[in-house]
Design an enzyme around this catalytic site. Structure first.
Site, PDB file in Angstrom:
ATOM      1  N   CYS A 335       0.834  -1.204   0.000  1.00 45.02           N
ATOM      2  CA  CYS A 335       0.000   0.000   0.000  1.00 45.02           C
ATOM      3  C   CYS A 335       0.869   1.254   0.000  1.00 45.02           C
ATOM      4  O   CYS A 335       1.542   1.534  -0.988  1.00 45.02           O
ATOM      5  CB  CYS A 335      -0.976  -0.040   1.177  1.00 45.02           C
ATOM      6  SG  CYS A 335      -2.361   1.104   0.989  1.00 45.02           S
ATOM      7  N   HIS A 432      -3.713  -5.434   1.344  1.00 43.15           N
ATOM      8  CA  HIS A 432      -3.318  -5.815   2.698  1.00 43.15           C
ATOM      9  C   HIS A 432      -3.773  -7.252   2.992  1.00 43.15           C
ATOM     10  O   HIS A 432      -4.747  -7.734   2.424  1.00 43.15           O
ATOM     11  CB  HIS A 432      -3.983  -4.893   3.720  1.00 43.15           C
ATOM     12  CG  HIS A 432      -3.528  -3.471   3.660  1.00 43.15           C
ATOM     13  ND1 HIS A 432      -2.330  -3.054   4.164  1.00 43.15           N
ATOM     14  CD2 HIS A 432      -4.134  -2.368   3.149  1.00 43.15           C
ATOM     15  CE1 HIS A 432      -2.203  -1.751   3.984  1.00 43.15           C
ATOM     16  NE2 HIS A 432      -3.291  -1.301   3.365  1.00 43.15           N
TER      17      HIS A 432
END
Length: 495
Positions: A335, A432
Site C-alpha cells: 500500500c 493488505h
C-alpha cells in the site's frame, strides 16, 4: 412492547488495559453458549483498520471481535474511527466512510454531532442481537474530554448501558487507578459501574485478595474476576502501534526488516510473519540502521505517504534501502510502502497532506497520484507468479501506473494489482493481508530458504477459543450476563 437488548460496556482505567481482548474473549465465550453476540465500539482511534463486509472501514480490533462472535464485520460495529495523520490531525471515518480531516479542537466541537450516528449504529446492531458487548476507548477518568463524550460514559448514559471497568495490573498502580477513576466520576456515572475486572495478572491471584478488598472498600464496586496473563493472546492481530514495541525476540537466522514509519498503518499485515518460527521479524526504530544482513526489507502501509517519505529520509533509511538493493537484497512494499518505492508521489489537491510532489525511492518504475476517491474493498484473487490464491483488502487513496505495472504482482479476478521490477527483486501492491494466506506465504518465504508450516488463520481461531476458556475460568460470566440484562428501558435505549 419494545425489546430492550441486553448490553454491557467494558471500560478501562487506561489505554491498552486489554479492553479489546476482553470483549473478544467474552464474545467467543458467549457465542459458544448459543447467544448471538455483537461487538460495538462507539469511537476508536487507530491506523490499523479493516474493511467491513458492507464496504467501509472499522478498527482492526472490532473486526477481530466480529470474528470472535462468528459474524462478518460491519461498519456499524465501529461508527466513528479516527485515523491519525499528524500529531494534531486525523482523518474522520463515520459509519465506514471518510468525512474529511479534523484537528483536535475541531473534533472536540464535532463530537455532539456524531452521537446520533453512534446511537443509530448501536440500535441497528441491537435489533438482531441477544447481547451487545461494547468497548470503551482510553479511560472514563479523562474528564477533560467528558463534555460531548461519545466513547465512554457519554455513550453509556445516552444508550443506558451498564459498565464494568478493567484495570491493568501489569503496569502497576491498579488499586490507585480504579480508586482514582471512581474519585473523578460523577455520582451518576459511578452508579452505572457494576464492578471491576483485574487484567493481565502474573503470579498467584490469591495473593491479591487484600488488594481486591481494598478496591471494593474504596469504590463500593465488587470484583468480577482476576484475569491472569495469557500468552496465547499474542496470536491475535494487534490494534495499536505500541504493541510493536513488545515484539517477541526470535532466534531465527532469516531476517526480515521493517522500518517503523511514523504513521505506520495496517501493520497486522506482518503478524503471520512474526509468528513464523523461521523468521526473525525486526522493526527498525527511528535512529536505528536497517541491518545489512536483512534478507528482505518490507515497507509497510502508512497513513500519510509523502510525510512518511520525508520521515524515512530523515532517518537515513533511503540510503540503507538503496544499499540493500545494490547488495542484491529484496524489497516488498504494501500500500503506502508500495507508493514509496516508486519514482514520484504527487498530491496536487492536498488529499494526503499539503499539496506537493515528491521523488520516491525510485526502485519501482511507477508514479503515484493521490486522488479524492478512496478504495475500501475486500478482495480475492491469486498471486500471478505462482497462481496460489490470496485474499485481503484494500484501504488506500491514490493510483499508481508505470512500466513495472506490466508485471503485476496479483490477479484480482481479472483486475491486476501491483508491480514487479525488471530484475524481480522489488515488488509492491495495494492489497493488505496477503500473508494470512498460508499457501502464498509459504511460497513467498521459500524463495528465501524459509520453510513454513504455520496455519495462521487456524491459530487465530485457536487463540480466541483459548481466550474464551480462560475467561470462563477466571471471570464471573454469569454475573456479567445479569448486569447486561439489567439495562433499563429508555427512549434512547430502545432497539
Amino acid at each position: 412492547m419494545t425489546r430492550i437488548t441486553p448490553a454491557l460496556m467494558i471500560q478501562g482505567t487506561c489505554s491498552n488495559a486489554g479492553k479489546s481482548t476482553l470483549v473478544a474473549g467474552l464474545a467467543r465465550a458467549l457465542v459458544r453458549r448459543g447467544l448471538k453476540v455483537v461487538p460495538f465500539k462507539p469511537q476508536n482511534m487507530s491506523n490499523n483498520a479493516a474493511v467491513a463486509v458492507d464496504g467501509g472501514e472499522i478498527g482492526r480490533a472490532q473486526a477481530t471481535q466480529a470474528r470472535a462472535a462468528r459474524l462478518p464485520p460491519s461498519v456499524h460495529m465501529n461508527p466513528v474511527l479516527l485515523k491519525p495523520q499528524s500529531d494534531v490531525g486525523a482523518q474522520l471515518i463515520v459509519q465506514g466512510q471518510r468525512h474529511g480531516m479534523l484537528g483536535a479542537d475541531n473534533f472536540l466541537g464535532k463530537k455532539p454531532a456524531l452521537l446520533p450516528f453512534v446511537l443509530d449504529s448501536f440500535a441497528r446492531l441491537a435489533r438482531d442481537a441477544d447481547i451487545v458487548l461494547v468497548e470503551g476507548a482510553g479511560s472514563p477518568a479523562e474528564i477533560n474530554l467528558r463534555q460531548g463524550d461519545i466513547a465512554n460514559m457519554g455513550f453509556a448514559e445516552a444508550a443506558d448501558v451498564p459498565v464494568v471497568i478493567a484495570g491493568d495490573i501489569d503496569r502497576g498502580g491498579v488499586i490507585a487507578s480504579l480508586a482514582g477513576t471512581h474519585l473523578v466520576l460523577s455520582e451518576q456515572e459511578r452508579a452505572r459501574v457494576h464492578g471491576f475486572l483485574i487484567n493481565k495478572f502474573r503470579g498467584d491471584a490469591a495473593l491479591f485478595k487484600d488488594g481486591l478488598n481494598a478496591i471494593t472498600e474504596l469504590t463500593g464496586w465488587p470484583s468480577l474476576g482476576v484475569v491472569p496473563w495469557l500468552p496465547d493472546v499474542a496470536a491475535l492481530p494487534a490494534e495499536d502501534a505500541v504493541d510493536l514495541e513488545c515484539a517477541a525476540p526470535s532466534a531465527a537466522t532469516k531476517l526480515i526488516a521493517v522500518p517503523l514509519l511514523s504513521r505506520i498503518a495496517n501493520f497486522d499485515d506482518l503478524d503471520p510473519l512474526a509468528q513464523e518460527p523461521g523468521v526473525r521479524l525486526l522493526f527498525v526504530r527511528p535512529g536505528e540502521v536497517i541491518p545489512a544482513e536483512a534478507d528482505l526489507v518490507i515497507l509497510p502501509g502508512t497513513k500519510s505517504t509523502i510525510a512518511d517519505l520525508a520521515f524515512l529520509r530523515a532517518q537515513g533509511w533511503d540510503v540503507d534501502i538503496r544499499a540493500h538493493h545494490r547488495r542484491g537484497g529484496h524489497l516488498l512494499g504494501i500500500c503506502g510502502g508500495y507508493q514509496l518505492l516508486g519514482r514520484t508521489i504527487a498530491d496536487p489537491d492536498g488529499i494526503d497532506g499539503p499539496a506537493s510532489t515528491a521523488p520516491g525511492l525510485g526502485l519501482l518504475a511507477i508514479d503515484t497520484v493521490m486522488t479524492g476517491d478512496k478504495s475500501t474493498v475486500q478482495v480475492r484473487g491469486s498471486h500471478v507468479g505462482s497462481g496460489l490464491p490470496i485474499e485481503g483488502y484494500e484501504i488506500h487513496i491514490g493510483r499508481s501506473d508505470g512500466p513495472d505495472c506490466a508485471r503485476p504482482l496479483l490477479d484480482l479476478h481479472g483486475r491486476f494489482d501491483g508491480a514487479i521490477s525488471a530484475d524481480g527483486r522489488v515488488q509492491g501492491c495495494y492489497v493488505h493481508g496477503l500473508f494470512s494466506s498460508d499457501g502464498f506465504r509459504r511460497a513467498f518465504l521459500a524463495q528465501f530458504g524459509i520453510a513454513s508450516s504455520l496455519a495462521y488463520e487456524a491459530r487465530v481461531d485457536a487463540a480466541l477459543d483459548a481466550l474464551a476458556d480462560h475467561l470462563e475460568q477466571h471471570v464471573d460470566i454469569a454475573r456479567l450476563l445479569q448486569i447486561a440484562h439489567s439495562r433499563h428501558s429508555s427512549g434512547q435505549a430502545a432497539a
